[in-house]
Design an enzyme around this catalytic site. Structure first.
Site, mmCIF file in Angstrom:
data_model
loop_
_atom_site.group_PDB
_atom_site.id
_atom_site.type_symbol
_atom_site.label_atom_id
_atom_site.label_comp_id
_atom_site.label_asym_id
_atom_site.label_seq_id
_atom_site.Cartn_x
_atom_site.Cartn_y
_atom_site.Cartn_z
ATOM 1 N N LYS A 114 0.808 -1.218 0.000
ATOM 2 C CA LYS A 114 0.000 0.000 0.000
ATOM 3 C C LYS A 114 0.842 1.268 0.000
ATOM 4 C CE LYS A 114 -4.430 -1.637 1.645
ATOM 5 N NZ LYS A 114 -5.402 -1.767 2.723
ATOM 6 N N LYS A 197 -7.656 -8.829 -9.533
ATOM 7 C CA LYS A 197 -8.918 -9.125 -8.840
ATOM 8 C C LYS A 197 -9.850 -7.909 -8.881
ATOM 9 C CE LYS A 197 -8.588 -8.033 -4.009
ATOM 10 N NZ LYS A 197 -9.222 -8.370 -2.776
ATOM 11 N N LYS A 200 -12.504 -2.497 -5.212
ATOM 12 C CA LYS A 200 -13.071 -1.151 -5.244
ATOM 13 C C LYS A 200 -12.003 -0.109 -5.519
ATOM 14 C CE LYS A 200 -12.575 -0.759 -0.339
ATOM 15 N NZ LYS A 200 -12.812 -2.018 0.327
HETATM 16 P P1 ADP Z 1 -11.451 -4.629 -1.854
HETATM 17 O O1 ADP Z 1 -10.449 -5.711 -2.152
HETATM 18 O O2 ADP Z 1 -12.338 -4.313 -2.981
HETATM 19 O O3 ADP Z 1 -10.783 -3.424 -1.236
HETATM 20 P P2 ADP Z 1 -12.092 -5.510 0.787
HETATM 21 O O4 ADP Z 1 -10.632 -5.590 1.005
HETATM 22 O O5 ADP Z 1 -12.885 -4.556 1.618
HETATM 23 O O6 ADP Z 1 -12.397 -5.234 -0.748
HETATM 24 O O7 ADP Z 1 -12.673 -6.958 0.916
HETATM 25 C C1 ADP Z 1 -13.728 -7.350 1.712
HETATM 26 C C2 ADP Z 1 -13.873 -8.845 1.596
HETATM 27 O O8 ADP Z 1 -14.171 -9.205 0.249
HETATM 28 C C3 ADP Z 1 -12.586 -9.606 1.945
HETATM 29 O O9 ADP Z 1 -12.940 -10.785 2.643
HETATM 30 C C4 ADP Z 1 -12.004 -9.949 0.616
HETATM 31 O O10 ADP Z 1 -11.201 -11.123 0.642
HETATM 32 C C5 ADP Z 1 -13.231 -10.141 -0.248
HETATM 33 N N1 ADP Z 1 -12.939 -9.789 -1.636
HETATM 34 C C6 ADP Z 1 -12.584 -8.568 -2.087
HETATM 35 N N2 ADP Z 1 -12.393 -8.590 -3.411
HETATM 36 C C7 ADP Z 1 -12.635 -9.860 -3.825
HETATM 37 C C8 ADP Z 1 -12.614 -10.519 -5.094
HETATM 38 N N3 ADP Z 1 -12.316 -9.870 -6.213
HETATM 39 N N4 ADP Z 1 -12.933 -11.828 -5.155
HETATM 40 C C9 ADP Z 1 -13.241 -12.498 -4.018
HETATM 41 N N5 ADP Z 1 -13.277 -11.946 -2.803
HETATM 42 C C10 ADP Z 1 -12.976 -10.643 -2.677
HETATM 43 NA NA NA Z 2 -8.630 -6.235 -0.001
#
Ligand code: ADP
Ligand code: NA
Length: 331
Positions: A114, A197, A200
């Site tokens: 990050k 992946k 957001k």
């Molecule tokens: P982002 O990766 O979009 O910032 P978060 O880190 O807030 O989202 O993730 C929240 C939950 O969603 C976590 O348990 C994460 O592993 C799952 N997650 C996020 N993106 C994906 C994805 N593309 N496929 C599967 N699970 C995901």
């Molecule tokens: Na994440």
């Protein structure tokens, strides 16, 4: 035998969950409610490790809760709460921070990732110690299992190390949590760049399906998803990442296996048919999901009541763990 205790959290850092959040995390949470003693937390303390807007944070916490309920969490079958409502999280985080080596924290790859582009100068200490707060989240509830994706594995390892360290120095206090490994098929990729992946923060504008978007927008994004110059509908993430991602989504939403889907498309049916089927499945899922979420958001008082009950239940467990830890430490 009592049911295994599970803890998981989600950050209120977006207006809407995306399809990856749902298929990769939230749907598993819903499925674990009955055979687990589940604690699910909207982790707003984690969300302020990078700059934030207070009104937006409150709004997004409520939207997260509404979406979790719309997805099928039942506050009578799980403990659903907001992290900042239970002060014990920050209290235990301080204690665990005093057990964490500076070098140990410095080896956390997510912080390194990050801060890779901007450097560490503008990063907060909160972002640096984020994994320590996560350890507190987990250990407070004497958690048996933590559903984690690959990106959180190292943080869970730290939680285990800290629990073991505390227990051996001061006496048995914390249960050692185990990873509850989620299926790899639950990973959803960006529709425009299917090697990355869906996320957001990182996704291309057309690459993400946001659950609260107009379903028409989502359908259009699916129809515009990147595939490849071939014609064969076959799961092969390395050679055919776009098609494989579409198969994953369709399989997850329709509960048909990927091989059954491959079989279905053999002979005549092409990428256009696959995309139409995925778009239909997505629209069928998001339409009622979105309606339920918006209806829940019409009544913020009920949401607050649900959260107050959740916080009370969570606090009862958290306070007992913290008291024990403080006793051991000589407070
Ligand atoms: P982002 O990766 O979009 O910032 P978060 O880190 O807030 O989202 O993730 C929240 C939950 O969603 C976590 O348990 C994460 O592993 C799952 N997650 C996020 N993106 C994906 C994805 N593309 N496929 C599967 N699970 C995901
Ligand atoms: Na994440």
């Amino acid at each position: 035998m009592s049911r295994p205790r599970v803890f998981s959290g989600i950050q209120p850092t977006a207006d809407s969950f995306h399809l990856g959040n749902y298929l990769g995390a939230v749907r598993q949470w819903v499925g674990m409610q009955d055979d687990h003693d589940a604690f699910y937390c909207v982790v707003d303390l984690h969300a302020i490790t990078v700059g934030h807007d207070p009104a937006l944070l409150r709004e997004r916490s409520l939207r997260s809760v509404a979406q979790l309920l719309a997805a099928g969490l039942d506050p009578d079958r799980c403990t659903l709460f907001v992290q900042s409502h239970v002060a014990e999280h920050t209290q235990l985080a301080w204690i665990l921070g005093c057990l964490t080596g500076f070098g140990e924290a410095s080896r956390m790859t997510q912080f390194k990732d990050k801060t890779q582009r901007q450097g560490t100068e503008g990063a907060t200490v909160g972002l640096f110690t984020y994994p320590v707060l996560m350890a507190a989240d987990i250990l407070l509830y004497q958690t048996d299992q933590v559903p984690v994706g690959e990106d959180q594995r190292q943080h869970l390892e730290l939680s285990r190390d800290l629990a073991q360290r505390f227990n051996s120095r001061y006496g048995d206090t914390f249960r050692i949590p185990e990873a509850y490994i989620l299926k790899e098929t639950a990973k959803i990729y960006d529709l425009q760049d299917p090697t990355a992946k869906m996320s957001k923060s990182a996704s291309t504008p057309g690459g993400i399906i946001e659950l609260l978007d107009d379903p028409k927008v989502s359908a259009k994004r699916i129809r515009s998803a990147v595939t490849d110059s071939g014609r064969e509908i076959r799961f092969d993430h390395d050679q055919k990442p776009g098609v494989s991602n579409l198969l994953t989504i369709l399989s997850a939403l329709t509960e048909q296996s990927v091989p059954a889907l491959e079989e279905h498309y053999v002979g005549g049916r092409g990428y256009g048919d696959l995309k139409r089927d995925v778009a239909d499945a997505v629209v069928e899922f998001v339409t009622p999901f979105r309606e339920r979420t918006l209806a829940l958001l019409e009544d913020p008082e009920s949401l607050d009541n649900i959260l107050a009950r959740g916080a009370e239940r969570a606090r009862a467990v958290a306070a007992e763990t913290l008291r024990e830890a403080e006793d051991r430490l000589g407070f």
